[in-house]
Design a protein around this motif. Structure first.
Motif, PDB file in Angstrom:
ATOM      1  N   SER A 106      -2.514  -1.951  -7.802  1.00  0.00           N
ATOM      2  CA  SER A 106      -1.671  -2.087  -6.614  1.00  0.00           C
ATOM      3  C   SER A 106      -1.870  -0.874  -5.698  1.00  0.00           C
ATOM      4  N   ASP A 107      -1.376  -0.986  -4.469  1.00  0.00           N
ATOM      5  CA  ASP A 107      -1.469   0.136  -3.522  1.00  0.00           C
ATOM      6  C   ASP A 107      -0.757   1.371  -4.078  1.00  0.00           C
ATOM      7  N   ARG A 108       0.389   1.155  -4.716  1.00  0.00           N
ATOM      8  CA  ARG A 108       1.147   2.280  -5.288  1.00  0.00           C
ATOM      9  C   ARG A 108       0.332   2.967  -6.388  1.00  0.00           C
ATOM     10  N   GLU A 109      -0.318   2.187  -7.228  1.00  0.00           N
ATOM     11  CA  GLU A 109      -1.125   2.758  -8.315  1.00  0.00           C
ATOM     12  C   GLU A 109      -2.348   3.479  -7.766  1.00  0.00           C
ATOM     13  N   LEU A 110      -2.971   2.903  -6.741  1.00  0.00           N
ATOM     14  CA  LEU A 110      -4.118   3.571  -6.106  1.00  0.00           C
ATOM     15  C   LEU A 110      -3.692   4.897  -5.481  1.00  0.00           C
ATOM     16  N   LYS A 111      -2.515   4.904  -4.867  1.00  0.00           N
ATOM     17  CA  LYS A 111      -2.013   6.140  -4.248  1.00  0.00           C
ATOM     18  C   LYS A 111      -1.795   7.216  -5.313  1.00  0.00           C
ATOM     19  N   GLU A 112      -1.289   6.826  -6.469  1.00  0.00           N
ATOM     20  CA  GLU A 112      -1.061   7.771  -7.572  1.00  0.00           C
ATOM     21  C   GLU A 112      -2.388   8.386  -8.031  1.00  0.00           C
ATOM     22  N   ILE A 113      -3.400   7.562  -8.178  1.00  0.00           N
ATOM     23  CA  ILE A 113      -4.714   8.061  -8.601  1.00  0.00           C
ATOM     24  C   ILE A 113      -5.347   8.915  -7.501  1.00  0.00           C
ATOM     25  N   ALA A 114      -5.190   8.490  -6.250  1.00  0.00           N
ATOM     26  CA  ALA A 114      -5.816   9.182  -5.121  1.00  0.00           C
ATOM     27  C   ALA A 114      -5.286  10.599  -4.913  1.00  0.00           C
ATOM     28  N   ARG A 115      -4.093  10.887  -5.422  1.00  0.00           N
ATOM     29  CA  ARG A 115      -3.517  12.233  -5.231  1.00  0.00           C
ATOM     30  C   ARG A 115      -4.414  13.335  -5.780  1.00  0.00           C
ATOM     31  N   SER A 116      -5.181  13.035  -6.816  1.00  0.00           N
ATOM     32  CA  SER A 116      -6.012  14.080  -7.418  1.00  0.00           C
ATOM     33  C   SER A 116      -7.441  14.076  -6.871  1.00  0.00           C
ATOM     34  N   ALA A 117      -7.766  13.138  -5.973  1.00  0.00           N
ATOM     35  CA  ALA A 117      -9.119  13.068  -5.418  1.00  0.00           C
ATOM     36  C   ALA A 117      -9.400  14.292  -4.550  1.00  0.00           C
ATOM     37  N   GLN A 118     -10.654  14.730  -4.595  1.00  0.00           N
ATOM     38  CA  GLN A 118     -11.070  15.925  -3.853  1.00  0.00           C
ATOM     39  C   GLN A 118     -12.342  15.617  -3.078  1.00  0.00           C
ATOM     40  N   GLU A 119     -12.382  16.013  -1.811  1.00  0.00           N
ATOM     41  CA  GLU A 119     -13.603  15.836  -1.024  1.00  0.00           C
ATOM     42  C   GLU A 119     -14.546  16.997  -1.317  1.00  0.00           C
ATOM     43  N   ARG A 120     -15.807  16.668  -1.557  1.00  0.00           N
ATOM     44  CA  ARG A 120     -16.829  17.677  -1.843  1.00  0.00           C
ATOM     45  C   ARG A 120     -18.003  17.501  -0.885  1.00  0.00           C
ATOM     46  N   HIS A 121     -18.607  18.617  -0.485  1.00  0.00           N
ATOM     47  CA  HIS A 121     -19.756  18.598   0.422  1.00  0.00           C
ATOM     48  C   HIS A 121     -20.944  19.229  -0.295  1.00  0.00           C
ATOM     49  N   TYR A 122     -22.112  18.596  -0.149  1.00  0.00           N
ATOM     50  CA  TYR A 122     -23.333  19.064  -0.805  1.00  0.00           C
ATOM     51  C   TYR A 122     -24.452  19.126   0.227  1.00  0.00           C
ATOM     52  N   SER A 123     -25.167  20.247   0.254  1.00  0.00           N
ATOM     53  CA  SER A 123     -26.318  20.348   1.142  1.00  0.00           C
ATOM     54  C   SER A 123     -27.528  19.714   0.450  1.00  0.00           C
ATOM     55  N   ALA A 124     -28.532  19.383   1.237  1.00  0.00           N
ATOM     56  CA  ALA A 124     -29.742  18.754   0.702  1.00  0.00           C
ATOM     57  C   ALA A 124     -30.316  19.624  -0.424  1.00  0.00           C
ATOM     58  N   GLY A 125     -30.676  18.964  -1.520  1.00  0.00           N
ATOM     59  CA  GLY A 125     -31.252  19.664  -2.664  1.00  0.00           C
ATOM     60  C   GLY A 125     -30.239  20.117  -3.700  1.00  0.00           C
ATOM     61  N   THR A 126     -28.962  20.012  -3.394  1.00  0.00           N
ATOM     62  CA  THR A 126     -27.913  20.421  -4.323  1.00  0.00           C
ATOM     63  C   THR A 126     -27.726  19.371  -5.417  1.00  0.00           C
ATOM     64  N   VAL A 127     -27.600  19.834  -6.654  1.00  0.00           N
ATOM     65  CA  VAL A 127     -27.371  18.934  -7.787  1.00  0.00           C
ATOM     66  C   VAL A 127     -25.872  18.662  -7.907  1.00  0.00           C
ATOM     67  N   LEU A 128     -25.497  17.378  -7.910  1.00  0.00           N
ATOM     68  CA  LEU A 128     -24.101  17.011  -8.118  1.00  0.00           C
ATOM     69  C   LEU A 128     -23.770  17.109  -9.599  1.00  0.00           C
ATOM     70  N   PHE A 129     -24.684  16.598 -10.449  1.00  0.00           N
ATOM     71  CA  PHE A 129     -24.571  16.783 -11.895  1.00  0.00           C
ATOM     72  C   PHE A 129     -25.915  16.523 -12.557  1.00  0.00           C
ATOM     73  N   HIS A 130     -26.080  17.098 -13.753  1.00  0.00           N
ATOM     74  CA  HIS A 130     -27.323  16.990 -14.524  1.00  0.00           C
ATOM     75  C   HIS A 130     -27.191  15.984 -15.661  1.00  0.00           C
ATOM     76  N   GLN A 131     -28.287  15.322 -15.971  1.00  0.00           N
ATOM     77  CA  GLN A 131     -28.351  14.465 -17.148  1.00  0.00           C
ATOM     78  C   GLN A 131     -27.985  15.314 -18.365  1.00  0.00           C
ATOM     79  N   GLY A 132     -27.134  14.783 -19.217  1.00  0.00           N
ATOM     80  CA  GLY A 132     -26.714  15.507 -20.411  1.00  0.00           C
ATOM     81  C   GLY A 132     -25.420  16.286 -20.248  1.00  0.00           C
ATOM     82  N   ASP A 133     -25.013  16.534 -18.981  1.00  0.00           N
ATOM     83  CA  ASP A 133     -23.749  17.232 -18.739  1.00  0.00           C
ATOM     84  C   ASP A 133     -22.575  16.380 -19.237  1.00  0.00           C
TER      85      ASP A 133
END
Length: 143
Positions: A16-43
């Motif tokens: 529901s919208d209420r449940e999505l809002k609850e989950i969205a509270r912890s969401a964080q916007e992240r910015h990455y420049s070209a060539g930056t690793v977001l995550f590695h295999q095995g992490d």
């Protein structure tokens, strides 16, 4: 703020919208420049990423003696690492920004805290995963 973005994630399709809002509270916007690793295999998975701008390359090393191979790309609206929210398995691929990229990160620990407080959300997620499993089993049975 991020609930409209989360609404497009298939894992959250039954919430529901209420449940999505609850989950969205912890969401964080992240910015990455070209060539930056977001995550590695095995992490260890730290959470789910939703690409909102830019493009990333998905790489996988199947043989430790060989270089990683590009197995795909992802762009705006695409989701990476959603299973990390539910299991503790290592990342199956590496992800690198091909260009300036913005992503929404839904951290695993905050997400699991929400599930502990609101177990009905977990039940809805299990329903989505059950449908996916049935669909995958149906495809396997066809071959």
């Amino acid at each position: 703020m991020y609930e409209d973005i989360l609404k497009k994630v298939s894992l959250f399709s039954g919430l529901s919208d209420r449940e999505l809002k609850e989950i969205a509270r912890s969401a964080q916007e992240r910015h990455y420049s070209a060539g930056t690793v977001l995550f590695h295999q095995g992490d260890t998975g730290t959470g789910l990423y939703i690409i909102t701008a830019g493009r990333v390359r998905i790489l996988q090393a199947n043989d430790p003696d060989r270089a990683e191979e590009v197995i795909g790309t992802a762009g705006p609206g695409e989701v990476l690492g959603e299973m990390a929210l539910l299991d503790d398995l290592p990342r199956s691929a590496s992800v690198v920004a091909e260009e300036e990229t913005t992503a929404i990160l839904l951290p695993i620990w905050e997400f699991r805290t929400v599930l502990r407080r609101q177990p009905e959300i977990a039940l809805k997620l299990l329903s989505v995963l059950s449908r996916r499993l049935r669909k995958a089993e149906g495809r396997l049975a066809e071959h």
